[in-house]
Design an enzyme around this catalytic site. Structure first.
Site, PDB file in Angstrom:
ATOM      1  N   ASP A 132       9.408   5.520  14.928  1.00 25.96           N
ATOM      2  CA  ASP A 132       9.233   6.945  14.679  1.00 25.96           C
ATOM      3  C   ASP A 132       9.603   7.673  15.959  1.00 25.96           C
ATOM      4  OD1 ASP A 132       8.454   9.473  13.953  1.00 25.96           O
ATOM      5  OD2 ASP A 132       6.303   9.063  14.023  1.00 25.96           O
ATOM      6  N   ASP A 155       9.981  11.402  17.550  1.00 25.38           N
ATOM      7  CA  ASP A 155       9.532  12.741  17.230  1.00 25.38           C
ATOM      8  C   ASP A 155       9.977  13.689  18.334  1.00 25.38           C
ATOM      9  OD1 ASP A 155       8.040  15.043  16.754  1.00 25.38           O
ATOM     10  OD2 ASP A 155       6.432  13.872  15.807  1.00 25.38           O
ATOM     11  N   GLU A 164       0.824  -1.205   0.000  1.00 27.38           N
ATOM     12  CA  GLU A 164       0.000   0.000   0.000  1.00 27.38           C
ATOM     13  C   GLU A 164       0.863   1.263   0.000  1.00 27.38           C
ATOM     14  OE1 GLU A 164      -2.474   0.836   3.429  1.00 27.38           O
ATOM     15  OE2 GLU A 164      -3.143   2.732   2.543  1.00 27.38           O
TER      16      GLU A 164
END
Lengths: 482, 430
Positions: B122, B124, B57
């Site tokens: 991830d 951040d 995807e």
């Protein structure tokens, strides 16, 4: 026992669908089983139902003990009592009558497990509940089992027969391993994927993809194998279930069993009527459980709430009767610092989504306590989670004092929270608030408050004076609120 | 996240290259985006398109806020064509499914399922807001970027040594953080439970805003080899980053936060009184005063549990990596693709070499407008060379190329049958 129907082979009654392959039971299964083989032989429908109902009592006791038990010993005692009553299991040593009795007990254990597999395969919620309780039951039995029974179970779960001796262990992991495991502890070496729960808590050292499991944690290996196999088997079962549609004897029994799983999930009572955006704040002060009151207070204070917090609070409000249109008004006002455009772009979609108006259009259910306690814990800047689990003890105590609860209650609740009994602590909190609301003196015979299993249930109980289904509209309660 | 056109257009000059627009992005995807390597990466160097690529995807964000999910492509040429046609502001990469995602809607529910994906992380900078004092929110500077340096060192070592992963790519997210793509086959095949296990293993900081002390390791947990190794790294950086750069004990507001986690009322009061009298003392000095006081007290019998380990736990709390666990634990979660243009900063999301953790400078990453000016000024003869024509991009692409070369095709992977228009892809030379 009177049989309405002629006994029929179990394998033909659909039970075979709930296991991998039919296996003989001639020697009687060991006391601890991974239930890899469905039973064969014959049984009447009445017998199946009676066995299954007894096992269901045990599984509910397992759940109840974990919610209500105070301390490990108490939890164990409660489960043992239920087992002794509904599903006894003796060693069968001594031959003759004892052996026959043990064989009958094993048969009941196996048969009841497989009937419930069928009954609980129907929906995702039922499957999750069943797997959780069965795994807890296995863990309980493993702890109580003798060496021979344990060894048999570990062998069935394909746990390596011999652990690595300490010298070999230290050669592979270095000297730090001795401090972690203890100087003389052997370890089992397995692929880390097989013991995810131990790895997630860093309860095992992982090196080059291999997890080194302490002998004390070896039950986790069997547990993981059991949990995975059972979850997979239930998924297969669910697919086989429609084929049972023609069997008008078994299917009604299975359906009714599934319905009796009790509190698998909170069902909105809806009796409160609609909640409006304006009514959220007063209701929060009057009757929200601590987790939701905290989220609401933070939302008001920060004029923002991060994703997990929005979901936890938003779905709670939805189940409490806040319609979508009011939810939009509520969240728009709460995020006062944003422009309309920012709100529409970044948040409106999520609100509609949680009401099933976007994307998958699923009707999301409010979080249960179990989910809030075990799902991903709050990180920096997060306010979701369970205050009894995720708040520092001094902050929790401060919040309890702010509720003006009596000192004795504050102490007891804080102690329960520290011991990890979050839902018991929350139930005590509810009882204390009910007592506060009733003012003095308490009714002569206060009915016991059921254990809190969902924030919405807490709300309902507090609004209905501890009597379950909400009878009076929320507005009436609010009128009398401080 | 949506792009904010106002920000990026204020600097606009006549050539229009400062603006992130379908036009400038179109130029970027045509001339600079490393299509060929990108396809090789997600097809794992297989000769023909495999499910790894065709069942993957992609999501495109176009025109600022239109979000197109479940895009999929038959091969690299198909991908490139669509990319140039749509010129998305952002590309997200999702999972590999049981079928081509573009046909998801035609399939019965339950048939279309995610089966594999790189293990991703991830990190951040906003999650460091309670421990950094230099910037807030989306901003970063060279001081707080060092938190990312430490995070990469710690996680990279753990992923390699403990989990045995080798094919690890770090990528600058374009604004305020880093992404990590673990591309080993074993990592790609992890289910949600396995991903949760790895994420949990690597998480030491637990507790939300209501928890003063977020690291509280038991004696056993403190002797875990991962903790010991991480502490070795932390000790190399702690004083520089936390005490000197961030000055976490400089003001009363700052030191109160740290003292509130100290499990000893009397020490809290003594230190607070001492520092209040003399607030200008540096954080380095205050820290060592605090540690001395703790050591003295902790050596006494009956000292409160957790006092002796406070130094280690607080060092970890102030510098150990903070992961966004949801990104890691859900197989279906999307993550921004490398070589995107960050919609706010205009910077290219470039890979960070394994030897660049200390030297990588996010401020010097090329921006879209710099790149386009360079392309414009270079001779038009090299037009068809694509990314090779840009010297600003070359070092970043070289790092990517080196990484992609280490990959090999999945085992048990069937090549995709040429359904759709994939057969025509050969005509497009790239």
């Amino acid at each position: 026992m009177f049989t309405q129907h002629a006994p029929r082979p179990l394998a033909a009654s659909g039970l075979a669908a709930s296991g991998a392959a039919a296996g003989g039971l001639k020697s009687g299964p060991p006391r601890l089983s991974l239930y890899t083989h469905p039973p064969d032989g014959e049984a009447s429908v009445d017998e199946l139902e009676a066995f299954a109902l007894d096992r269901l009592q045990v599984l509910r006791a397992v759940e109840d003990a974990q919610l209500r038990g105070r301390g490990d010993d108490d939890v164990r005692r409660r489960i043992d009592a239920a087992l002794e009553r509904h599903l006894p299991s003796h060693s069968g040593r001594g031959g003759g009558a004892a052996a026959r009795q043990a064989a009958a007990e094993r048969r009941k254990d196996t048969v009841s497990h497989f009937v419930l597999r069928l009954a609980f395969s129907r929906s995702e919620d039922l499957r999750t509940w069943f797997v959780r309780q069965e795994t807890a039951l296995l863990r309980h039995r493993f702890r109580a089992a003798d060496a021979a029974d344990r060894a048999a179970l570990l062998a069935a779960a394909h746990v390596p027969a011999t652990p690595l001796p300490p010298a070999e262990r230290d050669a592979r992991l270095g000297p730090a391993a001795a401090a972690f495991y203890g100087a003389h502890e052997p370890v089992y070496a397995v692929a880390f994927e097989r013991v995810p729960a131990l790895v997630a808590r860093a309860q095992a050292v992982v090196r080059a993809g291999v997890a080194y499991v302490a002998a004390a944690d070896v039950a986790a290996l069997a547990e993981a194998a059991f949990r995975d196999a059972l979850a997979a088997a239930l998924a297969l079962c669910a697919r086989a279930l429609p084929q049972l549609g023609e069997d008008e004897r078994l299917l009604p029994v299975l359906l009714s069993l599934g319905r009796q799983s009790a509190r698998a999930e909170y069902q909105p009572t809806g009796a409160a009527g609609a909640l409006t955006a304006d009514a959220v704040a007063p209701l929060a002060a009057a009757a929200f459980p601590p987790c939701m009151r905290h989220l609401h207070a933070q939302l008001v204070h920060d004029r923002h709430l991060r994703h997990a917090g929005r979901l936890q609070l938003g779905l709670f409000l939805k189940a409490a009767g806040l319609p979508l249109a009011d939810a939009m008004v509520f969240w728009r006002r709460a995020f006062a610092g944003l422009t309309d455009d920012q709100f529409q772009k970044a948040y409106a979609y999520n609100v509609r989504h949680s009401y099933g108006q976007e994307g998958r259009r699923a009707n999301y259910t409010p979080y249960s306590c179990h989910r809030i306690i075990t799902a991903s814990p709050p990180g920096p800047g997060d306010h979701h989670g369970c205050p009894f689990r995720h708040h520092a003890p001094d902050r929790l105590r401060a919040a309890l004092h702010a509720d003006r609860l009596p000192d004795a209650d504050v102490r007891e609740i804080a102690d329960l929270a520290r011991a990890g009994h979050c839902q018991v602590a929350c139930t005590r909190h509810l009882e204390a608030r009910l007592a506060q609301r009733r003012q003095q003196p308490p009714p002569p015979d206060p009915a016991p408050v059921p254990p809190v299993t969902s924030p919405n249930q807490y709300l309902d109980l507090l609004l209905t004076d501890g009597r379950g289904a909400r009878a009076e509209p929320a507005a009436a309660v609010l009128a009398g609120a401080p | 996240m949506t792009s904010d056109h106002e920000d990026t257009t204020t600097m606009a000059v006549d050539d229009g290259l400062d603006e992130i627009s379908p036009m400038t992005l179109g130029l970027y995807y045509q001339r600079l985006f490393p299509h060929e390597l990108y396809y090789k990466w997600l097809n794992y160097n297989a000769k023909t398109p495999t499910n790894d690529f065709t069942h993957r995807e992609f999501s495109f964000t176009i025109n600022g806020d239109v979000y197109l999910r479940y895009q999929s492509f038959t091969d690299g040429a198909d991908f490139q064509r669509e990319l140039q046609k749509l010129s998305p502001n952002k590309i997200d990469i999702g999972a590999i499914f049981t079928a081509q995602p573009k046909y998801a809607k035609t399939l019965q529910p339950g048939v279309f399922k995610a089966v594999s994906k790189e293990l991703v992380f991830d990190i951040d900078m906003t999650d460091y807001d309670e421990v950094r004092t230099c910037c807030r929110g989306g901003d970063i500077c060279n001081k707080c970027w060092k938190f990312m340096t430490v995070a990469m060192h710690i996680l990279d070592k753990a992923l390699r040594e403990d989990f045995g992963f080798e094919k690890i790519m770090w990528v600058y997210s374009g604004r305020r953080g880093v992404h990590c793509w673990v591309c080993d086959e074993r990592a790609r095949k992890l289910d949600d439970t396995g991903r949760k296990a790895v994420a949990g293993y690597l998480t030491l900081i637990r507790g939300g805003a209501e928890q003063g002390r977020k690291v509280n390791l038991s004696q056993r947990a403190g002797s875990h080899p991962h903790v010991l190794r991480s502490m070795d790294i932390v000790e190399d950086y702690f004083e520089d980053i936390v005490l000197i750069d961030q000055e976490v004990l400089l003001t009363k507001e700052r030191w109160t936060k740290i003292l509130s986690a100290l499990p000893d009322e009397e020490l809290r009061k003594t230190l607070d009184a001492r520092w209040s009298k003399n607030p200008d003392v540096s954080s380095v000095e205050k820290w060592s005063e605090m540690i001395d006081a703790i050591d003295k007290k902790a050596s006494k019998r009956g000292s409160k549990f957790g006092l002796a380990t406070f130094e280690r736990d607080m060092m970890l709390q102030l510098i150990y990596p903070r992961l966004d666990e949801n990104v890691t634990t859900h197989l279906g979660h999307l993550l921004k693709s490398p070589f995107c243009i960050h919609p706010k900063t205009g910077r290219v999301c470039t890979p960070i070499g394994a030897d660049q953790f200390d030297s990588y400078d996010p401020m010097s990453v090329p921006t879209l407008s710099q790149l386009l000016r360079e392309v414009n000024s270079s001779s038009s003869a090299s037009q068809s060379n694509g990314a090779n024509g840009s010297t600003l991009m070359s070092e970043h692409i070289a790092i990517f190329e080196k990484f992609v070369a280490t990959l090999s095709p999945s085992t048990n992977e069937h090549t995709a049958n040429g359904s759709g228009s994939g057969g025509g892809g050969g005509s497009l030379d790239f």
